[in-house]
Motif scaffolding. Structure first.
Motif, mmCIF file in Angstrom:
data_model
loop_
_atom_site.group_PDB
_atom_site.id
_atom_site.type_symbol
_atom_site.label_atom_id
_atom_site.label_comp_id
_atom_site.label_asym_id
_atom_site.label_seq_id
_atom_site.Cartn_x
_atom_site.Cartn_y
_atom_site.Cartn_z
ATOM 1 N N GLU A 720 0.810 -1.216 0.000
ATOM 2 C CA GLU A 720 0.000 0.000 0.000
ATOM 3 C C GLU A 720 0.847 1.272 0.000
ATOM 4 N N SER A 721 2.142 1.151 0.250
ATOM 5 C CA SER A 721 3.006 2.338 0.366
ATOM 6 C C SER A 721 3.125 3.065 -0.975
ATOM 7 N N GLN A 722 2.953 4.398 -0.911
ATOM 8 C CA GLN A 722 3.074 5.226 -2.107
ATOM 9 C C GLN A 722 4.353 6.062 -2.096
ATOM 10 N N LYS A 723 4.735 6.533 -0.939
ATOM 11 C CA LYS A 723 5.916 7.383 -0.825
ATOM 12 C C LYS A 723 7.202 6.571 -0.874
ATOM 13 N N THR A 724 7.222 5.433 -0.205
ATOM 14 C CA THR A 724 8.426 4.596 -0.092
ATOM 15 C C THR A 724 8.262 3.368 -0.974
ATOM 16 N N PRO A 725 9.278 2.998 -1.737
ATOM 17 C CA PRO A 725 9.172 1.786 -2.570
ATOM 18 C C PRO A 725 8.892 0.546 -1.725
ATOM 19 N N ARG A 726 8.196 -0.393 -2.361
ATOM 20 C CA ARG A 726 7.824 -1.631 -1.659
ATOM 21 C C ARG A 726 9.047 -2.376 -1.168
ATOM 22 N N ASP A 727 10.095 -2.462 -2.006
ATOM 23 C CA ASP A 727 11.290 -3.216 -1.612
ATOM 24 C C ASP A 727 11.970 -2.589 -0.409
ATOM 25 N N VAL A 728 11.925 -1.256 -0.301
ATOM 26 C CA VAL A 728 12.553 -0.593 0.844
ATOM 27 C C VAL A 728 11.803 -0.927 2.127
ATOM 28 N N VAL A 729 10.461 -0.875 2.087
ATOM 29 C CA VAL A 729 9.655 -1.216 3.277
ATOM 30 C C VAL A 729 9.946 -2.653 3.705
ATOM 31 N N MET A 730 9.931 -3.582 2.757
ATOM 32 C CA MET A 730 10.192 -4.990 3.080
ATOM 33 C C MET A 730 11.610 -5.185 3.587
ATOM 34 N N MET A 731 12.583 -4.562 2.911
ATOM 35 C CA MET A 731 13.994 -4.753 3.275
ATOM 36 C C MET A 731 14.265 -4.245 4.689
ATOM 37 N N GLU A 732 13.848 -3.016 4.984
ATOM 38 C CA GLU A 732 14.156 -2.418 6.285
ATOM 39 C C GLU A 732 13.465 -3.172 7.424
ATOM 40 N N ASN A 733 12.211 -3.484 7.263
ATOM 41 C CA ASN A 733 11.458 -4.112 8.360
ATOM 42 C C ASN A 733 11.893 -5.555 8.578
ATOM 43 N N PHE A 734 12.139 -6.305 7.500
ATOM 44 C CA PHE A 734 12.588 -7.686 7.704
ATOM 45 C C PHE A 734 14.025 -7.727 8.200
ATOM 46 N N HIS A 735 14.812 -6.721 7.873
ATOM 47 C CA HIS A 735 16.151 -6.632 8.464
ATOM 48 C C HIS A 735 16.044 -6.387 9.971
ATOM 49 N N HIS A 736 15.107 -5.523 10.359
ATOM 50 C CA HIS A 736 14.907 -5.248 11.783
ATOM 51 C C HIS A 736 14.406 -6.509 12.513
ATOM 52 N N ILE A 737 13.473 -7.225 11.893
ATOM 53 C CA ILE A 737 12.942 -8.467 12.504
ATOM 54 C C ILE A 737 14.058 -9.495 12.640
ATOM 55 N N PHE A 738 14.857 -9.653 11.584
ATOM 56 C CA PHE A 738 15.952 -10.622 11.648
ATOM 57 C C PHE A 738 16.944 -10.260 12.747
ATOM 58 N N ALA A 739 17.271 -8.969 12.872
ATOM 59 C CA ALA A 739 18.203 -8.542 13.917
ATOM 60 C C ALA A 739 17.621 -8.811 15.307
ATOM 61 N N THR A 740 16.319 -8.565 15.466
ATOM 62 C CA THR A 740 15.662 -8.805 16.760
ATOM 63 C C THR A 740 15.691 -10.287 17.129
ATOM 64 N N LEU A 741 15.316 -11.154 16.195
ATOM 65 C CA LEU A 741 15.278 -12.593 16.472
ATOM 66 C C LEU A 741 16.679 -13.144 16.699
ATOM 67 N N SER A 742 17.668 -12.601 16.009
ATOM 68 C CA SER A 742 19.044 -13.059 16.212
ATOM 69 C C SER A 742 19.550 -12.660 17.587
ATOM 70 N N ARG A 743 19.155 -11.474 18.037
ATOM 71 C CA ARG A 743 19.616 -11.017 19.349
ATOM 72 C C ARG A 743 18.925 -11.765 20.487
ATOM 73 N N LEU A 744 17.622 -12.014 20.359
ATOM 74 C CA LEU A 744 16.875 -12.663 21.443
ATOM 75 C C LEU A 744 17.024 -14.174 21.449
ATOM 76 N N LYS A 745 17.389 -14.778 20.315
ATOM 77 C CA LYS A 745 17.612 -16.223 20.215
ATOM 78 C C LYS A 745 16.402 -17.018 20.710
ATOM 79 N N ILE A 746 15.257 -16.749 20.110
ATOM 80 C CA ILE A 746 14.016 -17.454 20.454
ATOM 81 C C ILE A 746 13.969 -18.746 19.649
ATOM 82 N N SER A 747 14.032 -19.857 20.343
ATOM 83 C CA SER A 747 14.200 -21.149 19.666
ATOM 84 C C SER A 747 13.007 -21.505 18.788
#
Length: 895
Positions: A720-747
């Motif tokens: 739905e994003s108009q201002k920000t490209p779709r790939d940027v929204v996906m890239m930034e947020n999934f990078h943040h999720i990956f960093a969070t899960l890597s730090r917390l080590k939730i099995s």
């Protein structure tokens, strides 16, 4: 038939030491008429064996041969076919049924009669005779049932009697002494007659010669008779003397018997009197203790306990037959009943007074605990009442009605007392709980009296355990702080009207401590009261063998108690355990609603509190079930845990719902989505709360639901994003999720972590390719044409001979992209990427480095095509890879 019988005896049975008794000429029924004989025989040697033998005439001559033999003991049934009508047919049941037809009815009846006699004599009636005339059997045994078959044997012997060996030897010696014994039988018989007469005369003369000896013998017999008469006279005199002595001894024996009987009766009477005196006599001290004993002092209670036990023993004595008919026994029993009734009434009245006094004493101490988060201690009251435990047991065994009344009064008084204490305790907890938040602190500074605060906290709960009443104070507080909060639509953990993101860790820790203190105060209170009830009211507290728990306990009134017991009937362990649970439910009936109200308030203050409450409540439920899974505490905490778990699930569902409803600004770049950042906050806090918790599985399930919802919502927002490209929204947020899960080590989220990394990598590559595009556009179109010619079959080294792709055209295209123009294009690209990316995720340099690598890859591709398609031309790009690196580095540094 007689000649056949003698022939069979001589030829077949005599060699086998057998004697033929009866014979019948038969043939098999229904077959060709082939006659044979059935013979009834007995052996001459003992033990006698009786057989039924089938004899058949040989086909080659006139002699007979033995074909089959059956032992008579194997014969089970003799069936004559018809007892009224004469028939030659009959059946013999051995190992199978043999059907025969006799040559005549007379022969059949004679044979069956012989079998009957042999059965009576040797087999003791083991054979069943059916369809046989009773007249035939009676004729066979004329002298009765026990008559033997001797007559039949004698008839057989009269017909033929064989000499034995000695008789044969004597006759041979006699015949050898006479030469004409064989030639002249009459002379031999006359000679034998003369010799017999001579022997008879000699016998008579011998008898006459012994007459003198006979006379002497008779004389001796007469003298012996005289001696016998004298002996009889003496014996008669002795008998008369002994008869006199016997009469005297009988009189003495009868006298001794009466004396012994009198002594025995006296001993038994003394024993009965001693039994009644020893077992039905109550000491005066005991009577006085029961009537006037002091029930307030320890010494008086002990004396009353001993007296009550003694009275119970006297009343429960097992009387012997007839004792209950004695007037004295009836009077004593009535006296015991009066004493029991009097003491039971006095004991019940005193204990009721103690219960009432305890309620007043405890009420006076409530003010001391009103400002503290502690519950009053009932140990002194329990200690004082336990002195009466033995008397309560006595009352339970003797007067269950008063025992039941005391139980009901105790529950009534204590339920009101505990209700006041627990409600005040929860009011303090609610005040402290609302004071832990910033809103609570503001609320505390308002110019209100303490009573107003208390009224508002009371409005948060109702008797049903649901959050009812006015919540205006909390709503006002939320309005005051709304300017400092995020919007409700972008908040993942916004439950009610208060945002969890505005609560600091210290406030949450204080709430956790308050909730833990509430449970820690309630648990020993319930356990102590349950232990006291089991000891004071003498109820079993062992775990039941069924291992089941009841989640819903019916509130118990006095009638419910009476249903569980019947006077004088011993109770089982399970029923007494149920009574403890029912009493606890009546006494602590306000605990579960108050806990539910407190949970609703905590959930209203901060949705994160459901995590704390789920962990704490699960731990306490697990501890209580390890002690007794069917106890009141375990059941109540289990019910409350269901409410906490329901709130936790509702919290997760609301978070997922808010993700679906999230809206983004169309004028600003998206960046890290609010629910992604808040999921990180939720996961970090949850991991710290659920560390080593028993309900880890519930959190793992919530993680799975939330992370899938986060993934779906990120993709939805990106689309739905108009201002920000779709790939940027996906890239930034999934990078943040990956960093969070890597730090917390939730099995449980390992698969999702890998998926987030893959999505981040894919969209990074897609964005780099899309943004970089074709920086050397004309050169790119030129080489695309070259590759198309090669694909059509033209050799690479011959491409330069094509008019549109010769060396001059290539040099013309290369001149359009000098190094200065390339740097300018890269600078514009950097600014464009900078506008798309957010600062908090700090991915600009990562993306820029990826674009640099992609540009260098395209450059190398062009260089490779020039070397293959234009060999030896000396044509090169007007900038090098090092120039590209320098351009990218200077652009990054300049910004």
């Amino acid at each position: 038939m007689t000649a056949i019988k003698h022939a069979l005896q001589r030829d077949i049975f005599t060699p086998n030491d057998e004697r033929l008794l009866s014979i019948v000429n038969v043939c098999k029924a229904g077959k060709k008429k082939r006659n044979c004989f059935l013979c009834a025989t007995v052996t001459t040697e003992r033990p006698v064996q009786v057989n039924v033998v089938k004899v058949k005439k040989s086909d080659k001559g006139d002699f007979y041969k033995r074909q089959t033999a059956w032992a008579l003991r194997d014969l089970a049934v003799v069936d004559a076919k018809d007892a009224v009508k004469e028939s030659p047919e009959f059946d013999l049941h051995f190992d199978k049924v043999y059907k025969w037809v006799a040559s005549s009815t007379v022969e059949k009846n004679t044979f069956i009669s012989c079998i009957w006699k042999l059965n009576q004599r040797y087999l003791r009636k083991k054979i069943d005779f059916i369809n046989v005339s009773s007249q035939l059997l009676e004729e066979s045994v004329p002298s009765g049932e026990n008559q033997s078959v001797a007559g039949g044997d004698e008839e057989a012997v009269d017909e033929y009697q064989e000499l034995n060996a000695r008789e044969e030897q004597d006759i041979e010696i006699m015949m050898e002494g006479c030469e004409y014994a064989i030639s002249n039988a009459e002379a031999f018989a006359e000679k034998l007659s003369r010799e017999l007469q001579v022997l008879d005369g000699a016998n008579i003369q011998s008898i006459m010669a012994s007459e003198k000896q006979v006379n002497i013998l008779m004389k001796l017999l007469d003298e012996a008779l005289k001696e016998v008469d004298q002996i009889e006279l003496k014996l008669s005199s002795y008998e008369e003397m002994l008869q006199s002595v016997k009469e005297q001894m009988d009189q003495i024996s009868e006298s001794n018997h009466l004396i012994h009987l009198s002594n025995t009766n006296n001993v038994k009477l003394l024993s009965e009197i001693e039994f009644l005196v020893n077992h039905m006599d109550l000491a005066k001290g005991h009577i006085k203790a029961l009537q006037e004993g002091d029930l307030t002092s320890s010494r008086g209670i002990e004396a009353c306990t001993n007296a009550a036990d003694a009275l119970l023993q006297c009343m429960n004595v097992a009387l012997r037959p007839g004792h209950d008919m004695l007037h004295a026994v009836k009077q004593q029993q009535q006296r015991f009943s009066d004493l029991r009734e009097q003491f039971a009434r006095r004991l019940a009245s005193h204990l009721n007074s103690v219960f009432v006094q305890q309620g007043h004493d405890q009420s006076s101490t409530l003010a001391q605990h009103s400002a503290e988060l502690t519950l009053p201690n009932h140990h002194p009251f329990h200690r004082d009442l336990l002195r009466y435990a033995k008397l309560m047991e006595w009352l339970k065994n003797t007067d269950y009605g008063k025992y039941e009344g005391l139980t009901k009064n105790y529950m009534d008084y204590l339920s009101r007392l505990y209700e006041r204490e627990i409600k005040d305790f929860f009011e303090v907890a609610k005040i402290k709980m609302t004071g832990t938040t910033r809103e609570g602190k503001k609320f505390a500074t308002l110019p209100r009296k303490e009573s107003a605060v208390k009224q508002e906290t009371e409005s948060l709960h109702g008797s049903s355990g649901k959050l009812t009443g006015s919540t205006s104070s909390l709503n006002k507080l939320s309005v005051q702080s709304s300017g400092n909060r995020r919007s409700q639509s972008s908040s993942l953990l916004d439950m009610g009207n208060m945002s969890a993101s505005d609560l600091d860790v210290a406030d949450r820790t204080k709430f956790d401590k308050i909730f833990e203190q509430v449970l820690s105060e309630l648990e020993p209170l319930c356990l102590a009261e349950q232990d006291f009830i089991s000891k004071f009211f003498k109820l079993q507290q062992h775990q039941s063998t069924s291992g089941t728990t009841t989640n819903e306990v019916e509130e118990m009134d006095g009638l419910a108690l009476s249903r569980s017991y019947t006077s004088g009937v011993p109770q089982t362990v399970s029923s007494e355990k149920d009574m403890i649970r029912q009493m606890m439910t009546k006494i602590f009936r306000c605990i579960e609603p108050e806990l539910n109200n407190l949970i609703a308030l905590g959930d209203k203050i901060d949705s994160f509190n459901s995590l704390y409450m789920l962990v704490k409540m699960s731990h306490h439920v697990w501890t209580a079930q390890n002690v007794d899974p069917a106890s009141f505490l375990s059941t109540t905490l289990g019910n409350v845990l269901v409410t906490v778990k329901r709130n936790f699930d509702k919290c997760i569902s609301n978070q997922m719902k808010q993700m679906d409803e999230v809206k983004i600004s169309k004028k600003s770049k998206v960046g890290i989505l609010p629910f992604v950042a808040e999921f990180e906050e939720f996961a970090a806090l949850a991991e710290s709360i659920f560390k080593n918790a028993e309900r880890r599985g519930d959190l793992d399930k919530a993680y799975i639901k939330l992370i899938r919802a986060v993934f779906d919502s990120v993709e939805k927002v990106a689309n739905e994003s108009q201002k920000t490209p779709r790939d940027v929204v996906m890239m930034e947020n999934f990078h943040h999720i990956f960093a969070t899960l890597s730090r917390l080590k939730i099995s449980c989220l390992e698969a999702e972590k890998k998926e987030a990394k893959q999505k981040y990598t894919d969209h990074l590559q897609s964005y780099v390719i899309y943004s970089l595009g074709q920086p050397l556009e004309k050169l790119n179109h030129f080489f695309e044409g070259v590759e198309a010619r090669v694909a059509q079959g033209i050799r690479e080294e011959e491409v330069s001979y094509q008019l549109a792709f010769n060396k001059q055209e290539l040099r013309k295209v290369i001149k359009e992209y000098p190094g200065k123009e390339v740097k300018k294009g890269l600078d514009n690209l950097y600014k464009k990427v900078d506008k798309h990316l957010c600062e908090e995720e700090n991915l600009l340099q990562v993306v820029w480095h990826s674009m640099q690598d992609e540009f260098i890859r395209q450059y190398k591709h062009f260089e490779g095509l020039i070397a293959r398609c234009y060999p030896g031309s000396g044509i090169t790009m007007e900038f090098t890879i090092q120039d590209i690196l320098d351009y990218c580095s200077s652009i990054a540094q300049s910004h």
